[in-house]
Design an enzyme around this catalytic site. Structure first.
Site, PDB file in Angstrom:
ATOM      1  N   ARG A  44     -13.513 -15.249  38.689  1.00  0.00           N
ATOM      2  CA  ARG A  44     -14.803 -15.437  39.358  1.00  0.00           C
ATOM      3  C   ARG A  44     -15.879 -14.506  38.814  1.00  0.00           C
ATOM      4  O   ARG A  44     -17.059 -14.858  38.803  1.00  0.00           O
ATOM      5  CB  ARG A  44     -14.647 -15.245  40.875  1.00  0.00           C
ATOM      6  N   LYS A 200      -0.872 -23.814  54.301  1.00  0.00           N
ATOM      7  CA  LYS A 200      -1.174 -24.269  55.654  1.00  0.00           C
ATOM      8  C   LYS A 200      -1.844 -25.627  55.709  1.00  0.00           C
ATOM      9  O   LYS A 200      -2.847 -25.857  55.046  1.00  0.00           O
ATOM     10  CB  LYS A 200      -2.114 -23.264  56.311  1.00  0.00           C
ATOM     11  N   GLY A 347      -7.943 -20.476  44.385  1.00  0.00           N
ATOM     12  CA  GLY A 347      -7.586 -19.243  43.707  1.00  0.00           C
ATOM     13  C   GLY A 347      -6.150 -19.231  43.227  1.00  0.00           C
ATOM     14  O   GLY A 347      -5.867 -18.869  42.074  1.00  0.00           O
ATOM     15  N   GLY A 370     -11.610 -23.764  49.368  1.00  0.00           N
ATOM     16  CA  GLY A 370     -12.064 -24.553  50.507  1.00  0.00           C
ATOM     17  C   GLY A 370     -13.356 -25.308  50.214  1.00  0.00           C
ATOM     18  O   GLY A 370     -13.508 -26.465  50.612  1.00  0.00           O
TER      19      GLY A 370
HETATM   20  P1  ADP Z   1      -5.107 -22.109  47.027  1.00  0.00           P
HETATM   21  O1  ADP Z   1      -5.479 -20.637  46.986  1.00  0.00           O
HETATM   22  O2  ADP Z   1      -4.810 -22.637  45.635  1.00  0.00           O
HETATM   23  O3  ADP Z   1      -6.109 -22.933  47.765  1.00  0.00           O
HETATM   24  P2  ADP Z   1      -3.384 -21.745  49.350  1.00  0.00           P
HETATM   25  O4  ADP Z   1      -4.036 -20.419  49.573  1.00  0.00           O
HETATM   26  O5  ADP Z   1      -3.626 -22.827  50.308  1.00  0.00           O
HETATM   27  O6  ADP Z   1      -3.715 -22.242  47.841  1.00  0.00           O
HETATM   28  O7  ADP Z   1      -1.793 -21.529  49.351  1.00  0.00           O
HETATM   29  C1  ADP Z   1      -1.182 -20.679  48.461  1.00  0.00           C
HETATM   30  C2  ADP Z   1       0.052 -20.052  49.044  1.00  0.00           C
HETATM   31  O8  ADP Z   1       0.987 -21.028  49.495  1.00  0.00           O
HETATM   32  C3  ADP Z   1       0.784 -19.232  48.006  1.00  0.00           C
HETATM   33  O9  ADP Z   1       0.822 -17.881  48.440  1.00  0.00           O
HETATM   34  C4  ADP Z   1       2.187 -19.845  47.966  1.00  0.00           C
HETATM   35  O10 ADP Z   1       3.217 -18.905  47.790  1.00  0.00           O
HETATM   36  C5  ADP Z   1       2.299 -20.489  49.325  1.00  0.00           C
HETATM   37  N1  ADP Z   1       3.344 -21.530  49.352  1.00  0.00           N
HETATM   38  C6  ADP Z   1       3.381 -22.687  48.682  1.00  0.00           C
HETATM   39  N2  ADP Z   1       4.512 -23.356  48.918  1.00  0.00           N
HETATM   40  C7  ADP Z   1       5.247 -22.598  49.780  1.00  0.00           C
HETATM   41  C8  ADP Z   1       6.527 -22.745  50.417  1.00  0.00           C
HETATM   42  N3  ADP Z   1       7.276 -23.817  50.198  1.00  0.00           N
HETATM   43  N4  ADP Z   1       6.912 -21.778  51.267  1.00  0.00           N
HETATM   44  C9  ADP Z   1       6.147 -20.686  51.476  1.00  0.00           C
HETATM   45  N5  ADP Z   1       4.944 -20.489  50.919  1.00  0.00           N
HETATM   46  C10 ADP Z   1       4.496 -21.426  50.063  1.00  0.00           C
END
Ligand code: ADP
Ligand code: MG
Length: 391
Positions: A44, A200, A347, A370
């Site tokens: 970033r 989530k 991220g 988001g």
């Molecule tokens: P982004 O930053 O790309 O938008 P998120 O912040 O929504 O993604 O989610 C990322 C997190 O989700 C990571 O820390 C990853 O370890 C966790 N994650 C993905 N799959 C699983 C899983 N099966 N169990 C636990 N955590 C998970």
């Protein structure tokens, strides 16, 4: 270098203005991940350089501002912008408002830049308090928003400030994000595949509905997948689920859009026990699923070869801990190989693409998480709405 042309009417740009000797309040998104007080991923910061350099070359006096993390309205020393100022090589002011800041801004000369301290040290920033927005606005003759990743938040520095500024324009990063992502929002080439992962469902649920309507195929992975699998009546052991969202997940899958959920899993006894990792089609009651399995990876790669456009947000497993990174890596490689128009947002997803060295083979790596999801889903972003209203 001539004045840049906009490929899209609507947003006024920094390059539309005479900038010499003018104070520009530049809202950037310098919210980088930190590890042990160091910048873990500078993407970033690099992305914000273009507008910053342009303003300085043109003789503007730049007042750069950003938030970092979630200090929730109080001064949290660990969330100081000090490492970011060091990385940019510009001085950090001790606050984002106040007499000391005003004096420092008054002393700026043409081409100078200073960085304000974390905006979210003040609760008024996230509350979009009009007095705070007005105080920020007074630090500039021009307001420039380049913080695409924060435009989905109606905060003082992204939204409220616009009404208090004599002129309000977009930076080059914001403009590029908007024009690029608008293609997926408005006229995605079909088949349009959305890959959604991450931790989530609740974070993403409200925008999922809109995205699902636009996509031809929705692939769900990551921890999110287990809420969807539970909604299909499958057993998910001790995997992460949001039980209260099972009905919503079921409703999404009934909306007519095709869904692809994991059909095999890499499970372990606990997230901290990668030694116990094994691949299974059914998740045992005492196990936790932490990645998609090899069959699911192959299915996704096949579907990617026939896609015409792809949007990916959220890792498909606990990718920080090998071997649970295999699914996320395979998807990153599938996107890199695909002839489709590919966009990666978020991220964590970008970090996975970067660590696999695949960034250059993705059509657009969005700095928003988001914000990108909401934009591509068709939601108006308050920061953009405010700028457009002034145009
Ligand atoms: P982004 O930053 O790309 O938008 P998120 O912040 O929504 O993604 O989610 C990322 C997190 O989700 C990571 O820390 C990853 O370890 C966790 N994650 C993905 N799959 C699983 C899983 N099966 N169990 C636990 N955590 C998970
Ligand atoms: Mg994340």
């Amino acid at each position: 270098m001539g004045v840049r042309r906009r490929d899209r009417p609507g947003l006024p740009l920094v390059s539309d203005l005479e900038l010499r000797s003018r104070r520009v309040f530049l809202r950037a998104d310098l919210n980088v991940p930190l590890r042990d007080g160091r910048i873990a991923d500078p993407t970033r910061i690099h992305a914000s350089q273009e507008t910053l350099a342009y303003l300085r070359e043109r003789g503007a006096r730049v007042v750069l501002a950003s938030h970092l993390g979630r200090p929730c309205g109080s001064v949290v020393p660990e969330l100081s912008l000090t490492p970011i100022a060091e990385s940019l090589g510009i001085p950090l002011l001790p606050d984002s408002v106040g007499p000391e800041v005003e004096r420092a801004v008054d002393a700026l000369r043409d081409g100078d830049a200073v960085l304000l301290e974390n905006l979210r040290f003040h609760p008024e920033e996230e509350a979009n308090h009009p007095d705070f927005a007005a105080r920020l606005a007074r630090l500039g003759d021009v307001y420039a928003n380049d913080a695409f990743g924060t435009c989905h938040r109606a905060h003082a520095s992204t939204t409220g400030i616009v009404a208090h500024s004599k002129q309000a324009v977009a930076g080059f990063l914001l403009d590029r994000e908007v024009s690029t992502l608008a293609r997926l929002r408005d006229t995605p080439e079909r088949p349009y595949v959305c890959i959604l992962g991450g931790a989530k469902v609740s974070d993403k649920l409200s925008v999922l509905e809109a995205l699902v309507r636009k996509a031809d195929l929705v692939i769900v992975g990551g921890a999110m997948a287990y809420t969807f699998l539970l909604a299909q009546g499958e057993k998910v052991g001790r995997s992460l689920v949001e039980t209260d969202l099972v009905p919503a997940a079921a409703a999404l899958m009934q909306s007519g859009t095709e869904f692809l959920l994991p059909s095999d899993h890499v499970v372990a006894d606990s997230p901290g026990d990668p030694g116990s990792a094994r691949t299974l089609e059914r998740i045992p009651a005492r196990a936790v699923a932490l990645d998609i399995g090899p069959r699911t990876r192959a299915e996704i790669e096949t579907r990617l070869t026939s896609a015409a456009s792809v949007f990916w947000n959220g890792p498909l497993g606990l990718f920080e801990t090998p071997p649970f990174d295999a699914g996320t890596r395979a998807v990153a490689q599938g996107l890199a190989r695909s002839s489709a128009y590919t966009v990666v947002a978020g991220g964590d997803s970008l970090a996975a693409v970067a660590s696999a060295g695949l960034g250059k083979r993705i059509d657009h790596c969005s700095t928003g998480g988001g914000a990108s999801l909401e934009f591509v889903g068709g939601r108006p972003l308050p920061g953009l709405v405010a700028l457009e209203a002034r145009a």
